[in-house]
Write a protein that holds these residues in place. Structure first.
Motif, short mmCIF file in Angstrom:
data_model
loop_
_atom_site.label_atom_id
_atom_site.label_comp_id
_atom_site.label_asym_id
_atom_site.label_seq_id
_atom_site.Cartn_x
_atom_site.Cartn_y
_atom_site.Cartn_z
N ASN A 382 15.99 17.73 54.43
CA ASN A 382 16.78 19.42 54.18
C ASN A 382 15.33 20.41 53.83
O ASN A 382 15.43 21.36 53.37
N ALA A 383 15.07 20.03 54.23
CA ALA A 383 13.48 21.11 53.75
C ALA A 383 12.99 20.91 54.51
O ALA A 383 12.16 20.41 55.72
N GLU A 384 13.49 23.05 55.21
CA GLU A 384 13.42 22.88 56.47
C GLU A 384 11.66 23.41 56.97
O GLU A 384 11.15 23.20 57.45
N ASN A 385 10.73 23.64 55.71
CA ASN A 385 9.38 23.39 55.92
C ASN A 385 8.44 22.72 56.03
O ASN A 385 7.86 22.53 56.69
N HIS A 386 9.17 21.45 55.46
CA HIS A 386 8.39 20.17 56.51
C HIS A 386 9.08 19.69 57.66
O HIS A 386 8.29 19.19 57.91
N PHE A 387 9.57 20.49 59.08
CA PHE A 387 10.17 19.93 59.69
C PHE A 387 9.44 20.16 60.61
O PHE A 387 8.52 21.29 60.87
N LEU A 388 8.92 19.75 61.71
CA LEU A 388 7.42 20.31 62.14
C LEU A 388 7.85 20.18 64.01
O LEU A 388 7.29 20.47 64.73
N GLY A 389 9.42 20.50 64.13
CA GLY A 389 9.53 20.75 65.56
C GLY A 389 9.78 19.93 66.37
O GLY A 389 9.33 18.75 66.63
N TRP A 390 10.73 19.90 67.43
CA TRP A 390 11.75 18.81 68.07
C TRP A 390 10.16 18.37 69.42
O TRP A 390 9.48 17.40 69.96
N LYS A 391 9.76 19.85 69.89
CA LYS A 391 8.29 19.62 70.71
C LYS A 391 7.21 18.44 69.62
O LYS A 391 6.07 17.40 71.02
N ILE A 396 4.05 13.60 69.19
CA ILE A 396 3.65 12.10 67.64
C ILE A 396 4.09 10.69 67.94
O ILE A 396 3.62 9.79 68.52
N ALA A 397 5.61 10.89 68.91
CA ALA A 397 5.70 9.28 69.48
C ALA A 397 5.88 9.12 70.45
O ALA A 397 5.09 8.08 70.57
N LEU A 426 -0.53 7.69 60.21
CA LEU A 426 -1.53 9.22 59.32
C LEU A 426 -1.33 10.59 60.52
O LEU A 426 -1.76 10.10 61.72
N LEU A 427 -1.52 11.31 60.45
CA LEU A 427 -1.28 12.72 61.18
C LEU A 427 -2.96 13.33 60.98
O LEU A 427 -2.84 13.31 58.88
N ASP A 428 -3.52 13.92 61.47
CA ASP A 428 -4.96 14.59 61.52
C ASP A 428 -3.91 16.14 61.76
O ASP A 428 -2.40 16.28 61.33
N HIS A 429 -5.67 16.95 60.97
CA HIS A 429 -4.97 18.29 61.16
C HIS A 429 -4.00 19.20 61.93
O HIS A 429 -2.89 20.37 61.53
#
Length: 609
Positions: A382-391, A396-397, A426-429
């Motif tokens: 429910n935290a929209e600011n955490h959603f990265l977007g589908w693209k 990432i996948a 893990l994710l870089d910048h």
């Protein structure tokens, strides 16, 4: 028998009356009120006769004008005596100018009765170097350094052509460098073996030379201290306390013995591995280096089953994540797996191992630092600011899939990870994914169709069914494919907590099955997708995930095929066969689903083999 003798001795001490010391001419003495007590084998020159000390070089002490106790070694090395442990036969000394390394060139204990107690990595000839610039710190002598240059100690076996000695000038050679002198410590431990008076001190007695002997021999006499007790009640209490103490000491000694035996076997395994690993090892750090890199373990990033991760810094530009391994965990397999596996890997989607520490029983792994994990961005629906977007989720996948494909096909041996999950991505910048944590990994040849396993390994919710039971097939690289599929499905449903419910049902079902029901029925995924392009990405990810979690490993695609599926536009992808046993799809029910149902436990099926 020995315990009863000890009890009898302690009882005699408890009931004996009187208090005091042997009052002969060699009585215990001090240079000042706070100085160490001086007695045989030492003597204070000018205060005690020659016969009060042992007739060998080095046991004559003196008092300075400031009432400090001074020990003089060969080559005019003078040290301040801080304490004397007569039981362990160790004398604790320091340099008057607070810089022990300054006297390194003068230390020569060959003509002395003393030896360095702690000689660590530098147990042979060493050299001091003056370095004007060094990118990586090593064994530093801070008090010899000054603005513009640093002084380091290296083994003399290091060639002058070594890149580590770039911008360094050799100062002089030294015979031995004790651990006490490294990293600014100003307390030097010296021990002596002859005369052996430790047993006398342990018994609470004085030690002295035997009279009328041709060779120096020692004997115990008198009592250092006598305790006066005035009642039988105190005596009985003392006996009980001694018995309790003996039981506790016995337990502790046994535990220490068992622990040391296990740790020695562990350390032997680690050292053998490191010897075999020299051809391609990353940098090796000492425990002192690890403390310096982590600023004495100041900032903790997280904890796991095998240890704690701290944030570190090699330089202002290079940040690291340092995993300090628990000493009590495992038999060395986790450490060997991580170093031996990830140390050979160089791929943009696999975390890089910078170095490691195997200093005695202390072990640590130094990785490149990455600020985020994938789990952070898909565990808050429910935290929209955490959603990265589908693209970005698609990228990432794809990056994770390429990393796993490299592990399966790009190395000399196939590497099976066995713990693919959001927490280990893990994710870089720039949100590029990197696979981490190879503690459960196994190696096998590329043509090997199955691997042997004695116990299930991985995280519930991501473990392939064949890992639990061979009824579902052999354990192979397809087990990582299953874990990847569960991860992708969780990425697809990460922002979805519930769906609309018809009034006639309130059932809950497994989220991947719910996705399959919608795709099978030709419906949208109902994930609040804004554009048609995003809907296509979500559908493609869902289909790929469902293909990967087929219960029969034979029906799952290889990671090479998965990469091709993700790189395509998804228009040619077909929904796989139903991997679930539920009959719900035929009823076209849209039930309520739990947001984190992917953590549901799989039923463990016992082996029949």
């Amino acid at each position: 028998m020995m315990n009863f003798c000890l009890i009898y001795f302690l009882i005699l001490v408890l009931v004996d009356h009187g208090f005091g010391f042997n009052m002969d001419e060699c009585k215990e003495s001090k240079c000042g009120g706070h100085g160490p007590a001086v007695r045989f084998p030492f003597r204070i020159k000018g205060q005690q006769p020659d016969s009060c000390g042992y007739p060998e070089t080095g046991f004559d002490l003196s008092c300075s004008e400031r009432k400090e106790t001074v020990l003089e070694l060969p080559n005019s090395v003078k040290l301040l005596v801080k304490n004397i442990d007569y039981v362990a036969q160790v004398i604790y000394t320091s340099d008057p100018q607070d810089c022990l390394p300054r006297q390194l060139s003068n230390f020569n204990l060959s003509a002395s009765s003393f030896r360095f107690r702690d000689i660590g990595l530098f147990n042979d000839q060493s050299s001091l170097f003056n370095c004007s610039w060094r990118k990586n710190t090593f064994f530093q002598m801070p008090c010899l350094s000054a603005p513009g240059y640093q002084v380091y100690v290296f083994s003399s076996r290091v060639s002058m052509d070594n890149i580590a000695l770039l911008y360094c000038a050799k100062m002089y050679d030294v015979s031995l460098v004790p651990d006490d002198m490294i990293d600014g410590n100003n307390i030097l431990h010296l021990n002596w073996s002859i005369p052996s008076c430790g047993s006398c001190a342990a018994k609470g007695k004085f030690c002295r030379l035997k009279a009328n002997t041709t060779e120096p021999e020692i004997e115990c006499y008198g009592k250092l201290r006598q305790i006066k007790w005035s009642s039988a009640k105190f005596v009985a209490t003392g006996i009980v306390l001694v018995l309790i103490l003996l039981v506790v000491v016995g337990i502790v000694v046994y535990r220490i013995y068992s622990f040391n035996r296990i740790e020695k076997e562990y350390q032997s395994k680690i050292e053998k591995f490191l010897d075999d690993y020299k051809a391609f090892k990353p940098a090796r750090y000492s425990h002192a280096d690890i403390k310096r890199i982590t600023n004495h373990f100041k900032e903790e990033l997280g904890q796991g089953a095998y240890g704690t991760v701290f944030k570190g810094k090699l330089s202002d530009e290079i940040l690291t994540a340092v995993k300090v391994l628990n000493n009590s965990q495992g038999n060395g397999e986790e450490f060997v797996n991580e170093v031996g596996t990830i140390g050979k890997i160089h791929h943009v989607n696999v975390v890089r191992l910078i170095g490691f520490c195997a200093d005695g029983f202390r072990r640590a792994l130094v990785y490149e630092y990455l600020p985020n994990t994938l789990e952070k961005f898909i565990s808050s629906p429910n935290a929209e600011n955490h959603f990265l977007g589908w693209k970005r989720l698609e990228d990432i996948a794809l990056g994770i899939a390429k990393g796993i494909e490299y592990l399966h096909q790009g190395c000399n041996q196939r590497i099976l990870h066995f713990d693919i999950k959001p927490h280990n991505i893990l994710l870089d910048h720039n949100f590029n994914p990197k696979i981490s944590d190879f503690g459960l990994a196994k190696l096998c040849s590329k043509d090997q169709s199955a691997v042997s396993m004695t116990t299930a390994r991985g995280t519930i919710g991501y473990i392939a069914p064949e890992v639990f039971s061979r009824n579902f097939g052999n354990v192979s690289y397809k087990s990582d494919v299953y874990s990847f599929g569960m991860l992708v499905l969780e990425m697809v449903g990460g922002r979805k907590s519930t769906v609309d419910v018809k009034e006639r049902t309130s059932d809950q079902i497994y989220f991947p099955e719910w996705i399959y029901n919608l795709l099978e029925g030709g419906e949208d995924l109902r994930l609040e997708i804004d554009t048609e392009e995003d809907n296509g990405i979500a559908k493609k990810l869902a289909i790929v995930g469902l293909w990967c979690i087929q219960w029969n490993p034979v029906h799952r695609p290889s990671m090479k095929t998965v990469v091709q599926m993700l790189e395509g536009d998804g228009s040619n992808l077909t929904t796989p066969a139903n991997p679930f046993t539920s009959t719900a799809p035929a009823e076209r029910i849209h039930p309520k689903i739990p947001s984190r149902s992917l953590y549901q436990d799989l039923e463990i099926i016992k082996e029949t083999e």
